[in-house]
Design a protein around this motif. Sequence first.
Motif, PDB file in Angstrom:
ATOM      1  N   GLN A 154      -8.823  -7.886  -1.230  1.00  0.00           N
ATOM      2  CA  GLN A 154      -9.847  -7.315  -0.358  1.00  0.00           C
ATOM      3  C   GLN A 154     -10.810  -6.378  -1.091  1.00  0.00           C
ATOM      4  OE1 GLN A 154      -7.564  -5.691   3.049  1.00  0.00           O
ATOM      5  NE2 GLN A 154      -8.680  -7.185   4.277  1.00  0.00           N
ATOM      6  N   TYR A 155     -10.292  -5.275  -1.637  1.00  0.00           N
ATOM      7  CA  TYR A 155     -11.172  -4.321  -2.305  1.00  0.00           C
ATOM      8  C   TYR A 155     -10.411  -3.707  -3.487  1.00  0.00           C
ATOM      9  CZ  TYR A 155      -8.624  -1.273   0.951  1.00  0.00           C
ATOM     10  OH  TYR A 155      -7.653  -0.637   1.673  1.00  0.00           O
ATOM     11  N   PRO A 156     -11.128  -3.246  -4.507  1.00  0.00           N
ATOM     12  CA  PRO A 156     -10.496  -2.892  -5.793  1.00  0.00           C
ATOM     13  C   PRO A 156      -9.370  -1.873  -5.715  1.00  0.00           C
ATOM     14  CG  PRO A 156     -12.853  -3.087  -6.076  1.00  0.00           C
ATOM     15  CD  PRO A 156     -12.605  -3.227  -4.599  1.00  0.00           C
ATOM     16  N   PHE A 157      -9.542  -0.790  -4.952  1.00  0.00           N
ATOM     17  CA  PHE A 157      -8.539   0.267  -4.956  1.00  0.00           C
ATOM     18  C   PHE A 157      -7.611   0.165  -3.749  1.00  0.00           C
ATOM     19  CE2 PHE A 157     -11.716   3.125  -7.405  1.00  0.00           C
ATOM     20  CZ  PHE A 157     -11.548   2.312  -8.513  1.00  0.00           C
ATOM     21  N   ASN A 158      -7.311  -1.044  -3.357  1.00  0.00           N
ATOM     22  CA  ASN A 158      -6.399  -1.275  -2.243  1.00  0.00           C
ATOM     23  C   ASN A 158      -4.990  -0.840  -2.638  1.00  0.00           C
ATOM     24  OD1 ASN A 158      -4.758  -2.323  -0.195  1.00  0.00           O
ATOM     25  ND2 ASN A 158      -6.064  -4.112   0.091  1.00  0.00           N
ATOM     26  N   ARG A 159      -4.424   0.069  -1.896  1.00  0.00           N
ATOM     27  CA  ARG A 159      -3.098   0.597  -2.238  1.00  0.00           C
ATOM     28  C   ARG A 159      -2.007  -0.464  -2.116  1.00  0.00           C
ATOM     29  NH1 ARG A 159      -2.615   6.757   0.185  1.00  0.00           N
ATOM     30  NH2 ARG A 159      -4.157   7.699  -1.190  1.00  0.00           N
ATOM     31  N   TYR A 160      -2.311  -1.562  -1.412  1.00  0.00           N
ATOM     32  CA  TYR A 160      -1.294  -2.584  -1.201  1.00  0.00           C
ATOM     33  C   TYR A 160      -1.429  -3.733  -2.205  1.00  0.00           C
ATOM     34  CZ  TYR A 160      -1.070   0.026   3.121  1.00  0.00           C
ATOM     35  OH  TYR A 160      -0.968   1.044   4.032  1.00  0.00           O
ATOM     36  N   ASN A 162      -0.930  -3.447  -5.729  1.00  0.00           N
ATOM     37  CA  ASN A 162      -0.440  -3.007  -7.041  1.00  0.00           C
ATOM     38  C   ASN A 162      -1.474  -2.199  -7.815  1.00  0.00           C
ATOM     39  OD1 ASN A 162       2.109  -3.959  -6.820  1.00  0.00           O
ATOM     40  ND2 ASN A 162       1.928  -5.538  -8.392  1.00  0.00           N
ATOM     41  N   ASN A 163      -2.279  -1.462  -7.082  1.00  0.00           N
ATOM     42  CA  ASN A 163      -3.313  -0.686  -7.732  1.00  0.00           C
ATOM     43  C   ASN A 163      -2.774   0.680  -8.152  1.00  0.00           C
ATOM     44  OD1 ASN A 163      -6.061   0.127  -8.439  1.00  0.00           O
ATOM     45  ND2 ASN A 163      -5.858   1.505  -6.693  1.00  0.00           N
TER      46      ASN A 163
END
Length: 606
Positions: A154-160, A162-163
């Motif tokens: 979805q988006y680069p810093f998605n906590r779900y 593995n960011n």
Amino acid sequence: MLSGFTDLSDCEAADSLKHKTPDTMELLYVWIEDYKNIKKQGFNFSPKHWFDFEYEVDEEGKVIGGTLHHKERNTNYPENFFGENISNVTAIVGKNGSGKSNLMEFIILFCSSSHGLNEYNKNIVFIYESAGRIYTNRSQLKCNLKLYPKNYIQYPFNRYSNNATKLIFYSPHTEKHMLEGLGSDLAVDDISDGGMLKDDFMTRNGESFLCTDIELLQMEDSLRHIQLFKLFLQTKFRTHITIPKELYIQINASIEFNEEINNKNYRRFYHRDDNLSFMQHIENRLLNQIFANNNSMYTETYASFEELIIGHYSFEFYKQLQHLNNSDFIVYQKEPYPLGKFDYHFTFRIKTENLSDDFMRGLYYYYFQSKVHYGLTTLSFTRNLSRNIFWKWNGISSGEMSMYNLYGRLLETTTASQFVNSNIKKIILLLDEPETSFHPEWQRIFITEFMPFINEICNKVNVQIFINSHSPFLVSDLPKDNIIFLNKKENGDCEVKQPEDMTHTFGANIHSLYRNSFFLENGLMGEFAKEKIDQVIQDLNQQDPKSNISDERKQEILFIIEQIGEPILQEKLKKRYKEIFEPLDRRIEELRSELAQLEALQNLKS
């Protein structure tokens, strides 16, 4: 959209994330088709990689695909140029309205939330580096460099997904904060003034009204300052920042005995002496606060004042003041004129070096009138704020306060338990004009001060920094490939534009940087002075200036010429002025002298 310009599906990205350890991201490039005043512009964030997106359009002018071009640059760029924990620093400079804040806002919205851009999301080229590989959300595009498909969902810093990257945004401005409406659980901390100031309803005397949290933010920031100064005092961290010597505290509560309070404990523990000690001052004021609205409280018998307030929100604050007083760390006047026994305001000071975590905890409890969780990031605000206490650092300028706020908020964010105990290994730090209200000397030393500070507090993570700025000093501290120069076109759109005659910025002359880096087409002189001087030049160069310039205007012209600080310009205008007016003036003086001599001769004859 045609297939040549479609985003990699989240299903494909999810497959690539299976059994994968968290990765960090280094932002390298973004191309934006349309966001506010940014139209079909690409932005390079790395001094080592240069990208250019050559887009293709259909008959209707819609972008349908294109080719990515890449080349390496600065192959000898030193590692750890800004310190061991800072991977890169990118400055974004340009005129007001050129798109600096829009670009920073785009990065926040695109990277931190699926709700952030909505209709803007489609035509974006995003390139980043992670674990030694370079990734893109447009892996179908042709490129002379191998690009891997994006590894986020979805988006680069998605906590779900593995960011392991976190974004932090700071601005000393109070505009509406950018994260509103983006949902919860974002991998971004907004520590800007606008993000921390919120409107809230408070109830006082049975009436609800809207109030801003400016005072609350000021109090919170001053508590962050205590932690910051402790860091400076306890480490060998080198800084030119002046650490205030004392914290000034004012308690606003009556000390006068209240005859209407009919409570045995109030009457027993109230001190009626004329010459009160420091702790007696405190105890009398706390008694008036405790029993002000409720005589029926604390009706059982207590052995001491301390036992009386054990369950009260003021207990921890009282205990800490008692400890500081016993250690001779409290500075106050016993009977400061005109303040006296019955004065409402009671002031004292504590040396900065003696401020402890326990004292801060007590101050929290007292200010919020409850035992809130310790730590600003975990406070559960009930807005039940004490109006009975105020504290500040004496003699602090607005520039110093702005510096303390920036450092203090960053220190708090990077030492919070939810950050320390997370898997975060990378910080993207966005600073929007942090030098606002800094003296030019502080602007000059900002980079050399700030980089060691970030390396100190982020010693277990890697940091990439973006800075919007109007300061030529900051530009002179960065190589030119670490700077994005933005210009505002006539139609208001943003364009990336390399300044003319700008081969290097690092250590460059500040006047050249002002003229070139900030696109000052009309020179470096203030516009008011320029208009005045231009009018003087126009008056002196008109046809027959002797006849057309009044005596009053002539004096004004001479005054303006004498005030000019640029010596060559002043000398040229002085010369022109003398050519026009001084021959006549000298002849008048000669005639006046001759007339005086004749009058004197006539008087002798008579």
